[in-house]
Design a protein around this motif. Structure first.
Motif, mmCIF file in Angstrom:
data_model
loop_
_atom_site.group_PDB
_atom_site.id
_atom_site.type_symbol
_atom_site.label_atom_id
_atom_site.label_comp_id
_atom_site.label_asym_id
_atom_site.label_seq_id
_atom_site.Cartn_x
_atom_site.Cartn_y
_atom_site.Cartn_z
ATOM 1 N N ASN A 210 2.931 -1.903 15.863
ATOM 2 C CA ASN A 210 2.599 -2.158 14.465
ATOM 3 C C ASN A 210 3.082 -0.975 13.633
ATOM 4 O O ASN A 210 2.665 0.167 13.858
ATOM 5 N N VAL A 211 3.973 -1.238 12.693
ATOM 6 C CA VAL A 211 4.482 -0.197 11.797
ATOM 7 C C VAL A 211 3.826 -0.445 10.449
ATOM 8 O O VAL A 211 4.271 -1.257 9.645
ATOM 9 N N THR A 212 2.726 0.257 10.232
ATOM 10 C CA THR A 212 1.869 -0.024 9.094
ATOM 11 C C THR A 212 1.080 1.219 8.740
ATOM 12 O O THR A 212 0.918 2.120 9.566
ATOM 13 N N ASP A 213 0.581 1.283 7.517
ATOM 14 C CA ASP A 213 -0.145 2.468 7.075
ATOM 15 C C ASP A 213 -1.561 2.503 7.648
ATOM 16 O O ASP A 213 -1.988 1.589 8.368
ATOM 17 N N ASP A 214 -2.287 3.572 7.313
ATOM 18 C CA ASP A 214 -3.632 3.770 7.830
ATOM 19 C C ASP A 214 -4.698 3.019 7.039
ATOM 20 O O ASP A 214 -5.830 2.914 7.513
ATOM 21 N N GLU A 215 -4.358 2.551 5.852
ATOM 22 C CA GLU A 215 -5.406 2.121 4.931
ATOM 23 C C GLU A 215 -5.165 0.732 4.341
ATOM 24 O O GLU A 215 -4.546 0.598 3.279
ATOM 25 N N PRO A 216 -5.635 -0.320 5.023
ATOM 26 C CA PRO A 216 -5.606 -1.634 4.385
ATOM 27 C C PRO A 216 -6.470 -1.597 3.137
ATOM 28 O O PRO A 216 -7.594 -1.088 3.164
ATOM 29 N N ALA A 217 -5.933 -2.127 2.028
ATOM 30 C CA ALA A 217 -6.620 -1.974 0.744
ATOM 31 C C ALA A 217 -6.444 -3.224 -0.106
ATOM 32 O O ALA A 217 -5.462 -3.956 0.042
ATOM 33 N N PRO A 218 -7.388 -3.461 -1.027
ATOM 34 C CA PRO A 218 -7.241 -4.592 -1.951
ATOM 35 C C PRO A 218 -6.010 -4.401 -2.831
ATOM 36 O O PRO A 218 -5.754 -3.289 -3.321
ATOM 37 N N PRO A 219 -5.222 -5.438 -3.050
ATOM 38 C CA PRO A 219 -3.990 -5.271 -3.824
ATOM 39 C C PRO A 219 -4.215 -4.803 -5.251
ATOM 40 O O PRO A 219 -3.391 -4.071 -5.807
ATOM 41 N N GLN A 220 -5.336 -5.183 -5.853
ATOM 42 C CA GLN A 220 -5.585 -4.766 -7.235
ATOM 43 C C GLN A 220 -5.804 -3.259 -7.342
ATOM 44 O O GLN A 220 -5.515 -2.652 -8.372
ATOM 45 N N ASP A 221 -6.274 -2.637 -6.242
ATOM 46 C CA ASP A 221 -6.481 -1.184 -6.258
ATOM 47 C C ASP A 221 -5.153 -0.441 -6.327
ATOM 48 O O ASP A 221 -5.053 0.628 -6.946
ATOM 49 N N VAL A 222 -4.134 -0.980 -5.683
ATOM 50 C CA VAL A 222 -2.814 -0.348 -5.684
ATOM 51 C C VAL A 222 -2.229 -0.364 -7.097
ATOM 52 O O VAL A 222 -1.671 0.635 -7.569
ATOM 53 N N VAL A 223 -2.353 -1.492 -7.776
ATOM 54 C CA VAL A 223 -1.841 -1.597 -9.147
ATOM 55 C C VAL A 223 -2.583 -0.628 -10.057
ATOM 56 O O VAL A 223 -1.971 0.044 -10.903
ATOM 57 N N ALA A 224 -3.899 -0.542 -9.881
ATOM 58 C CA ALA A 224 -4.687 0.370 -10.724
ATOM 59 C C ALA A 224 -4.280 1.823 -10.481
ATOM 60 O O ALA A 224 -4.207 2.619 -11.428
ATOM 61 N N TYR A 225 -4.000 2.172 -9.229
ATOM 62 C CA TYR A 225 -3.596 3.554 -8.923
ATOM 63 C C TYR A 225 -2.244 3.866 -9.551
ATOM 64 O O TYR A 225 -2.046 4.951 -10.124
ATOM 65 N N ALA A 226 -1.310 2.923 -9.463
ATOM 66 C CA ALA A 226 0.009 3.127 -10.065
ATOM 67 C C ALA A 226 -0.110 3.276 -11.581
ATOM 68 O O ALA A 226 0.556 4.122 -12.193
ATOM 69 N N ALA A 227 -0.957 2.477 -12.200
ATOM 70 C CA ALA A 227 -1.143 2.565 -13.650
ATOM 71 C C ALA A 227 -1.726 3.915 -14.043
ATOM 72 O O ALA A 227 -1.330 4.503 -15.063
ATOM 73 N N ALA A 228 -2.641 4.441 -13.236
ATOM 74 C CA ALA A 228 -3.222 5.756 -13.533
ATOM 75 C C ALA A 228 -2.167 6.847 -13.462
ATOM 76 O O ALA A 228 -2.155 7.772 -14.279
ATOM 77 N N LEU A 229 -1.256 6.765 -12.481
ATOM 78 C CA LEU A 229 -0.170 7.741 -12.400
ATOM 79 C C LEU A 229 0.697 7.700 -13.648
ATOM 80 O O LEU A 229 1.127 8.734 -14.165
ATOM 81 N N MET A 230 0.971 6.498 -14.118
ATOM 82 C CA MET A 230 1.817 6.327 -15.295
ATOM 83 C C MET A 230 1.097 6.662 -16.590
ATOM 84 O O MET A 230 1.745 6.861 -17.621
ATOM 85 N N GLY A 231 -0.217 6.679 -16.541
ATOM 86 C CA GLY A 231 -0.971 6.896 -17.763
ATOM 87 C C GLY A 231 -0.994 5.668 -18.656
ATOM 88 O O GLY A 231 -1.047 5.783 -19.884
ATOM 89 N N VAL A 232 -0.924 4.474 -18.046
ATOM 90 C CA VAL A 232 -0.952 3.234 -18.809
ATOM 91 C C VAL A 232 -2.190 2.432 -18.420
ATOM 92 O O VAL A 232 -2.792 2.651 -17.362
ATOM 93 N N THR A 233 -2.549 1.504 -19.255
ATOM 94 C CA THR A 233 -3.692 0.646 -18.978
ATOM 95 C C THR A 233 -3.288 -0.414 -17.956
ATOM 96 O O THR A 233 -2.274 -1.100 -18.139
ATOM 97 N N PRO A 234 -4.044 -0.555 -16.885
ATOM 98 C CA PRO A 234 -3.682 -1.571 -15.899
ATOM 99 C C PRO A 234 -3.891 -2.973 -16.458
ATOM 100 O O PRO A 234 -4.690 -3.173 -17.369
ATOM 101 N N PRO A 235 -3.166 -3.945 -15.934
ATOM 102 C CA PRO A 235 -3.378 -5.321 -16.388
ATOM 103 C C PRO A 235 -4.785 -5.787 -16.038
ATOM 104 O O PRO A 235 -5.411 -5.249 -15.117
#
Length: 300
Positions: A210-235
């Protein structure tokens, strides 16, 4: 270090990342594509391009005769695995072949209700494409046994990296935060696919990984994290039941599991990006999140 001559059937996104990670001037990489229009992209990644549309050509046959390590990154079709169908006999005769690697998917596990799975878990694929993957995996492992060569099956989780990530989706306005309670997905950055391949090639290790990361996560959390990096409001969050999705996209949400990577770690591999936060931090800081070329952060 002995010279390696690598051949990739299906030098797409992951195959090109793999070739770009080549650090040995003595190692050559050849790879196929269905369209001559993609030759330049392959060359830029360090791949000598060849055409493959399901038929074995003399040029491919000549290249296979010199190949030491074979990587297959083409999805199976209704008629079966296109590479096995076209080139099985030629592969069985390859005089220099040391190792076979087949890029598969964690979709072969199907739905496990959010439970953890590893390589010993029962494969109970839901979608037709995953059913075909299981058959293809078995075909490559069987061929490896028959010809006495190690065959590795790399089961990949959701692939992302430069040009394919939530930062890009936020910039172009396509990002969505779909919420299905309890739903998680694993992910894998293309650089870890590349490095895991090189690691297994370096040791000629076979088996299922299995070639996969350590942390299965809800997809909406990933979008929110990316938005925080950008300094934009998440959808806004969208309930899964209300979302307009293609049948394929909806099918992904019908499978819920947490995929473990302990087997690959036990083999000695160390992940560059063990979770999505480490990867997004790197992509944002380096500026390679758009297409691999460092750029200034997005204007806001």
């Amino acid at each position: 270090m002995s010279e390696k001559r690598i051949f990739i059937f299906g030098a797409g996104y992951s195959g090109q990342a793999f070739a770009r990670a080549n650090r040995d001037a003595a190692t050559t990489v050849r790879g196929t594509t269905r369209s001559a229009e993609k030759f330049d992209a392959l060359r830029q990644a360090g791949i000598a391009p060849l055409l493959f549309d399901g038929a074995l050509t003399d040029e491919i046959g000549d290249a296979l005769g010199k190949t030491t390590h074979l990587v297959i990154s083409i999805a199976p079709e209704e008629a079966g695995d296109p590479v096995l169908n076209a080139a099985r006999a030629a592969i069985a005769r390859m005089p220099a072949l040391e190792w076979i690697g087949y890029l598969s998917t964690v979709g072969v596990y199907g739905d496990h209700g959010g439970a953890w799975v590893d390589e010993t878990a029962q494969c109970r694929p839901v979608s037709k494409r995953s059913v075909m993957r299981v058959t293809a995996e078995q075909g490559w492992l069987r061929l490896g046994r028959e010809i006495g060569r190690p065959a590795a099956v790399l089961r990949l989780s959701g692939i992302y990296g430069p040009g394919r990530n939530a930062l890009v989706n936020l910039e172009n306005g396509t990002a969505r935060r779909l919420v299905k309670p309890g739903q998680v997905f694993n992910r894998i950055h293309c650089d870890d696919i590349a490095c895991a391949l090189w690691y297994l090639i370096g040791s000629n290790k076979g088996g299922i990984f299995n070639v996969t990361d350590d942390e299965p996560a809800p997809p909406q959390d990933v979008v929110a994290y990316a938005a925080a990096l950008m300094g934009v409001t998440p959808p806004p969050e969208i309930p899964f039941e209300a979302a307009q999705l293609s049948p394929m996209a909806r099918s992904f949400y019908g499978e819920n599991k947490r995929v473990a990577n302990a087997t690959l770690k036990a083999a000695g591999y160390r992940f560059r990006f063990p979770d999505y936060r480490a990867a997004f931090d790197h992509m944002w800081a380096s500026g390679d999140w758009r297409d691999g070329a460092p750029r200034s952060p997005m204007k806001r």
